[in-house]
Design a protein around this motif. Structure first.
Motif, PDB file in Angstrom:
ATOM      1  N   GLU A  19      37.646  37.611  29.616  1.00 19.14           N
ATOM      2  CA  GLU A  19      38.895  37.568  30.358  1.00 19.14           C
ATOM      3  C   GLU A  19      38.680  38.160  31.732  1.00 19.14           C
ATOM      4  OE1 GLU A  19      42.729  38.733  28.985  1.00 19.14           O
ATOM      5  OE2 GLU A  19      42.134  38.347  26.922  1.00 19.14           O
ATOM      6  N   SER A  20      38.809  37.335  32.722  1.00 22.10           N
ATOM      7  CA  SER A  20      38.696  37.833  34.083  1.00 22.10           C
ATOM      8  C   SER A  20      39.907  37.355  34.859  1.00 22.10           C
ATOM      9  CB  SER A  20      37.410  37.333  34.741  1.00 22.10           C
ATOM     10  OG  SER A  20      37.408  35.926  34.806  1.00 22.10           O
ATOM     11  N   LYS A  21      40.478  38.249  35.581  1.00 18.65           N
ATOM     12  CA  LYS A  21      41.656  37.931  36.385  1.00 18.65           C
ATOM     13  C   LYS A  21      41.204  37.469  37.757  1.00 18.65           C
ATOM     14  CE  LYS A  21      45.234  39.902  33.993  1.00 18.65           C
ATOM     15  NZ  LYS A  21      46.559  39.413  33.892  1.00 18.65           N
ATOM     16  N   LEU A  22      41.910  36.512  38.272  1.00 20.07           N
ATOM     17  CA  LEU A  22      41.657  36.030  39.620  1.00 20.07           C
ATOM     18  C   LEU A  22      42.162  37.072  40.603  1.00 20.07           C
ATOM     19  CD1 LEU A  22      40.819  33.628  41.450  1.00 20.07           C
ATOM     20  CD2 LEU A  22      43.195  32.882  41.319  1.00 20.07           C
ATOM     21  N   THR A  23      41.325  37.432  41.543  1.00 19.40           N
ATOM     22  CA  THR A  23      41.759  38.389  42.565  1.00 19.40           C
ATOM     23  C   THR A  23      42.267  37.616  43.780  1.00 19.40           C
ATOM     24  OG1 THR A  23      39.612  38.528  43.668  1.00 19.40           O
ATOM     25  CG2 THR A  23      40.010  40.048  41.815  1.00 19.40           C
ATOM     26  N   PRO A  24      43.150  38.206  44.556  1.00 15.15           N
ATOM     27  CA  PRO A  24      43.613  37.546  45.772  1.00 15.15           C
ATOM     28  C   PRO A  24      42.463  37.200  46.714  1.00 15.15           C
ATOM     29  CG  PRO A  24      45.071  39.352  45.226  1.00 15.15           C
ATOM     30  CD  PRO A  24      43.888  39.438  44.293  1.00 15.15           C
ATOM     31  N   THR A  25      41.451  38.050  46.764  1.00 15.70           N
ATOM     32  CA  THR A  25      40.292  37.784  47.620  1.00 15.70           C
ATOM     33  C   THR A  25      39.538  36.552  47.148  1.00 15.70           C
ATOM     34  OG1 THR A  25      40.097  40.144  48.118  1.00 15.70           O
ATOM     35  CG2 THR A  25      38.172  38.775  48.553  1.00 15.70           C
ATOM     36  N   ASP A  26      39.333  36.436  45.842  1.00  5.02           N
ATOM     37  CA  ASP A  26      38.635  35.259  45.302  1.00  5.02           C
ATOM     38  C   ASP A  26      39.411  33.976  45.604  1.00  5.02           C
ATOM     39  OD1 ASP A  26      36.575  36.796  44.294  1.00  5.02           O
ATOM     40  OD2 ASP A  26      37.459  36.953  42.292  1.00  5.02           O
ATOM     41  N   ALA A  27      40.717  34.027  45.461  1.00  2.00           N
ATOM     42  CA  ALA A  27      41.547  32.856  45.751  1.00  2.00           C
ATOM     43  C   ALA A  27      41.489  32.509  47.239  1.00  2.00           C
ATOM     44  CB  ALA A  27      42.983  33.111  45.316  1.00  2.00           C
ATOM     45  N   ALA A  28      41.466  33.520  48.092  1.00  3.84           N
ATOM     46  CA  ALA A  28      41.375  33.283  49.528  1.00  3.84           C
ATOM     47  C   ALA A  28      40.021  32.672  49.896  1.00  3.84           C
ATOM     48  CB  ALA A  28      41.605  34.587  50.295  1.00  3.84           C
ATOM     49  N   LEU A  29      38.965  33.136  49.254  1.00  3.05           N
ATOM     50  CA  LEU A  29      37.640  32.570  49.513  1.00  3.05           C
ATOM     51  C   LEU A  29      37.568  31.115  49.054  1.00  3.05           C
ATOM     52  CD1 LEU A  29      35.399  35.604  48.531  1.00  3.05           C
ATOM     53  CD2 LEU A  29      35.774  34.692  50.825  1.00  3.05           C
ATOM     54  N   GLN A  30      38.237  30.804  47.959  1.00  2.84           N
ATOM     55  CA  GLN A  30      38.302  29.423  47.483  1.00  2.84           C
ATOM     56  C   GLN A  30      39.030  28.556  48.516  1.00  2.84           C
ATOM     57  OE1 GLN A  30      37.024  27.691  44.993  1.00  2.84           O
ATOM     58  NE2 GLN A  30      38.191  25.843  45.409  1.00  2.84           N
ATOM     59  N   ALA A  31      40.108  29.060  49.074  1.00  2.00           N
ATOM     60  CA  ALA A  31      40.844  28.321  50.106  1.00  2.00           C
ATOM     61  C   ALA A  31      39.968  28.095  51.336  1.00  2.00           C
ATOM     62  CB  ALA A  31      42.125  29.070  50.480  1.00  2.00           C
ATOM     63  N   CYS A  32      39.133  29.064  51.652  1.00  2.00           N
ATOM     64  CA  CYS A  32      38.209  28.927  52.777  1.00  2.00           C
ATOM     65  C   CYS A  32      37.243  27.771  52.530  1.00  2.00           C
ATOM     66  CB  CYS A  32      37.443  30.236  52.984  1.00  2.00           C
ATOM     67  SG  CYS A  32      36.153  30.143  54.234  1.00  2.00           S
ATOM     68  N   GLU A  33      36.738  27.681  51.311  1.00  2.00           N
ATOM     69  CA  GLU A  33      35.837  26.577  50.979  1.00  2.00           C
ATOM     70  C   GLU A  33      36.532  25.240  51.190  1.00  2.00           C
ATOM     71  OE1 GLU A  33      32.561  26.766  50.362  1.00  2.00           O
ATOM     72  OE2 GLU A  33      32.873  28.869  50.821  1.00  2.00           O
ATOM     73  N   CYS A  34      37.799  25.169  50.852  1.00  2.00           N
ATOM     74  CA  CYS A  34      38.561  23.932  51.065  1.00  2.00           C
ATOM     75  C   CYS A  34      38.706  23.630  52.556  1.00  2.00           C
ATOM     76  CB  CYS A  34      39.948  24.040  50.429  1.00  2.00           C
ATOM     77  SG  CYS A  34      39.927  24.226  48.642  1.00  2.00           S
TER      78      CYS A  34
END
Length: 87
Positions: A19-34
């Motif tokens: 179980e790993s929670k998504l961090t806001p930083t990880d989500a922001a980095l994913q958006a950067c990739e997009c």
């Protein structure tokens, strides 16, 4: 050697399934990739961007009602996008 490879694969699977929670930083980095993908105006590039964007939307969907998490994500997104777009 086979035992070692088996151990590494098992370790990877156990860590990936935890179980790993998504961090806001990880989500922001994913958006950067997009955003990086959005620079490719070919049909394939457009589809890759759409797929990436859908993945990002799905990733953060469970946090939509968490105003604190979303505020933190927006803050991280602004930081990350400034760096991301300058690359």
């Amino acid at each position: 050697m086979k035992l070692f490879k088996f151990f590494v694969v098992c370790l990877f699977l156990f860590s990936a399934c935890g179980e790993s929670k998504l961090t806001p930083t990880d989500a922001a980095l994913q958006a950067c990739e997009c955003m990086k993908l959005s620079k490719d105006s070919s049909d394939e590039g457009l589809q890759a961007f759409k797929d990436c964007n859908a993945k990002t939307t799905e990733m953060i969907s469970e946090y939509r009602e968490d105003t604190e998490w979303m505020a933190s994500w927006r803050e991280e997104l602004m930081k990350v996008l400034k760096e991301c777009m300058s690359e």
